[in-house]
Write a protein that holds these residues in place. Structure first.
Motif, PDB file in Angstrom:
ATOM      1  N   ARG A 309       0.829  -1.223   0.000  1.00 37.14           N
ATOM      2  CA  ARG A 309       0.000   0.000   0.000  1.00 37.14           C
ATOM      3  C   ARG A 309       0.852   1.257   0.000  1.00 37.14           C
ATOM      4  NH1 ARG A 309      -3.072  -2.984   3.801  1.00 37.14           N
ATOM      5  NH2 ARG A 309      -2.125  -1.832   5.541  1.00 37.14           N
ATOM      6  N   ASN A 310       1.958   1.223   0.725  1.00 37.35           N
ATOM      7  CA  ASN A 310       2.809   2.401   0.821  1.00 37.35           C
ATOM      8  C   ASN A 310       3.792   2.537  -0.333  1.00 37.35           C
ATOM      9  OD1 ASN A 310       1.751   3.326   3.295  1.00 37.35           O
ATOM     10  ND2 ASN A 310       3.044   1.909   4.450  1.00 37.35           N
ATOM     11  N   GLY A 311       3.825   1.530  -1.208  1.00 36.53           N
ATOM     12  CA  GLY A 311       4.769   1.560  -2.324  1.00 36.53           C
ATOM     13  C   GLY A 311       6.196   1.279  -1.902  1.00 36.53           C
ATOM     14  N   ASP A 312       6.384   0.581  -0.773  1.00 33.67           N
ATOM     15  CA  ASP A 312       7.713   0.378  -0.197  1.00 33.67           C
ATOM     16  C   ASP A 312       8.260  -1.029  -0.385  1.00 33.67           C
ATOM     17  OD1 ASP A 312       7.475   2.978   0.732  1.00 33.67           O
ATOM     18  OD2 ASP A 312       6.913   2.391   2.777  1.00 33.67           O
ATOM     19  N   LEU A 313       7.481  -1.942  -0.908  1.00 30.20           N
ATOM     20  CA  LEU A 313       7.893  -3.346  -0.923  1.00 30.20           C
ATOM     21  C   LEU A 313       9.171  -3.561  -1.714  1.00 30.20           C
ATOM     22  CD1 LEU A 313       7.344  -6.311  -0.201  1.00 30.20           C
ATOM     23  CD2 LEU A 313       5.968  -6.479  -2.291  1.00 30.20           C
ATOM     24  N   GLU A 314       9.263  -3.015  -2.918  1.00 27.23           N
ATOM     25  CA  GLU A 314      10.436  -3.246  -3.756  1.00 27.23           C
ATOM     26  C   GLU A 314      11.703  -2.746  -3.073  1.00 27.23           C
ATOM     27  OE1 GLU A 314      10.568  -4.446  -6.965  1.00 27.23           O
ATOM     28  OE2 GLU A 314       8.443  -4.624  -7.479  1.00 27.23           O
ATOM     29  N   ARG A 315      11.617  -1.563  -2.495  1.00 28.12           N
ATOM     30  CA  ARG A 315      12.784  -0.987  -1.839  1.00 28.12           C
ATOM     31  C   ARG A 315      13.220  -1.842  -0.651  1.00 28.12           C
ATOM     32  NH1 ARG A 315      14.500   4.610  -1.415  1.00 28.12           N
ATOM     33  NH2 ARG A 315      12.523   5.237  -2.348  1.00 28.12           N
ATOM     34  N   VAL A 316      12.259  -2.281   0.141  1.00 32.23           N
ATOM     35  CA  VAL A 316      12.581  -3.077   1.315  1.00 32.23           C
ATOM     36  C   VAL A 316      13.169  -4.422   0.906  1.00 32.23           C
ATOM     37  CG1 VAL A 316      11.549  -4.348   3.248  1.00 32.23           C
ATOM     38  CG2 VAL A 316      10.977  -1.943   2.883  1.00 32.23           C
ATOM     39  N   GLU A 317      12.567  -5.084  -0.059  1.00 27.48           N
ATOM     40  CA  GLU A 317      13.090  -6.379  -0.489  1.00 27.48           C
ATOM     41  C   GLU A 317      14.499  -6.254  -1.044  1.00 27.48           C
ATOM     42  OE1 GLU A 317       9.470  -9.381  -1.330  1.00 27.48           O
ATOM     43  OE2 GLU A 317      10.171  -8.237  -3.072  1.00 27.48           O
ATOM     44  N   HIS A 318      14.745  -5.208  -1.805  1.00 24.02           N
ATOM     45  CA  HIS A 318      16.097  -4.984  -2.338  1.00 24.02           C
ATOM     46  C   HIS A 318      17.090  -4.824  -1.196  1.00 24.02           C
ATOM     47  CE1 HIS A 318      19.256  -3.421  -4.997  1.00 24.02           C
ATOM     48  NE2 HIS A 318      19.476  -2.539  -4.048  1.00 24.02           N
TER      49      HIS A 318
END
Length: 373
Positions: A309-318
């Protein structure tokens, strides 16, 4: 989720001020003098702290943190010292109390605990709509905070010695009477009643000494999560902030989450402090030991909807892929020492890592998926 609807996040980072040989120096009264926005002194003169503005967008947070580190580094350089993102001092250091009455009272009451502490943490503030919402978050996120500690571990050395811990800062912080996890609170009144009792009985000096792993901020409408070691790189706090925001949001929206006994929470924090990501972590809800990568994956899975929802998943997974592949700050410090055989080089390596290339956003065009374990 639109930027305007995301919860705000803000980050406070504490740093060592060191000379050209990597030795902490009492330069804070000079470095932090004046009205430098977001730069403050700390308990010891060998430290300084930066604080970001509350941000909804992680790119803005990343830029803010980098600019504040640059500003602190410029001020420090003007007084002959450098800035190191280390949670403890690898080399011998004798802390010098900052000349402030409150700190003098702390040393008078807590003696050696206050006099010798020289640790640097990273505190994340997540915006809340009410204290009731904050209490729901504090209750729910407790079982997951040890994972954040393991991910951020960056303090294996303490005054010339390899402690055997990944985060020895945690062991030092646990000397304070209010440090660590908390049991569940019924409501804000119970929280404040507990804090008032600790202050009225002289266990704590004031509200500033509420060192719970997660607390209601006394200054801002936030939950403040205080478990992480400071990182060497300017962008190290960004994925941590994203995870903290997702935890708070999820615990508030999906709650109530199950609670664990404080004794098990403390045990989970100890394992995270001792081993970081290099060993097994503890799930305080089940009482089971879990391989660190699996426990990290469990955290991501638990808050995945909020990250999306926050658009943060890709950054966190990376970011998590990188730390699982290359190791924590503690492992980096030990690797530098193994190559060079000089703890001063460990400090100077952290100084250099505090001035990397401009923050790069990972490629988000790939398909979101699970962490590669």
């Amino acid at each position: 989720m639109s930027v305007s609807r995301r919860r705000t996040v803000g980050v406070e980072e504490e740093f060592l001020l060191v000379d050209e040989h990597g030795v902490p120096r009492p330069a804070a009264p000079r470095v932090t003098a004046g009205s430098h926005e977001g730069i403050e002194h700390e308990l010891q003169q060998e430290q300084a702290e930066t604080g970001s503005r509350p941000r909804r967008d992680l790119d803005e947070l990343a830029s803010d943190l980098e600019l504040r580190r640059q500003g602190l580094s410029r001020l420090a350089a003007g007084h002959g010292v450098r800035v190191a993102g280390l949670a403890t001092s690898p080399v011998m250091a004798e802390p010098t109390l900052y000349p402030e009455e409150r700190y003098r009272r702390m040393v008078s009451d807590y003696r050696t605990t206050a006099a010798e502490v020289l640790t640097c943490g990273c505190h994340v503030h997540v915006g809340i709509e009410s204290e009731a919402e904050g209490i729901r978050a504090i209750n729910g996120i407790q079982p997951w905070l040890s994972v954040l500690l393991a991910l951020s571990a960056n303090s294996p050395f303490w005054h010339g010695t390899d402690t055997g811990y990944a985060s020895y800062r945690r062991q030092v912080q646990d000397r304070w009477p209010s440090s660590g996890p908390t049991g569940p609170f019924r409501d804000p009144d119970e929280y404040h009643s507990l804090v008032d009792t600790l202050i009225e009985t002289g266990v704590l000096l004031d509200l500033g000494m509420v060192y719970f792993d997660a607390r209601l901020s006394a200054r801002y409408p936030t939950v403040e999560i205080r478990v992480a070691d400071v990182g060497a790189e300017p962008d190290s706090a960004v994925p941590l902030a994203a995870l903290c925001r997702a935890l708070v949001e999820s615990a508030v929206d999906d709650g109530p989450w199950p609670a664990a006994r404080p004794e098990l929470l403390r045990g989970a924090a100890w394992r995270a402090s001792r081993y970081g990501l290099a060993g097994q972590l503890m799930d305080p809800l089940t009482g089971q030991r879990v391989p660190a990568p699996v426990r990290v994956q469990q955290l991501v899975d638990r808050v995945r909807p909020a990250l999306v929802r926050n658009g943060d998943l890709e950054r966190v997974e990376h970011a998590l892929e990188q730390v699982l592949r290359h190791g924590t700050g503690a492992e980096r410090q030990r690797a530098v020492y193994a190559r060079r055989g000089d703890l001063a080089d460990v400090v100077l390596d952290a100084v250099e890592r505090g001035h990397p290339e401009p923050y790069l956003v990972p490629n988000t065009s790939r398909t979101a998926g699970r962490i590669s374990l």
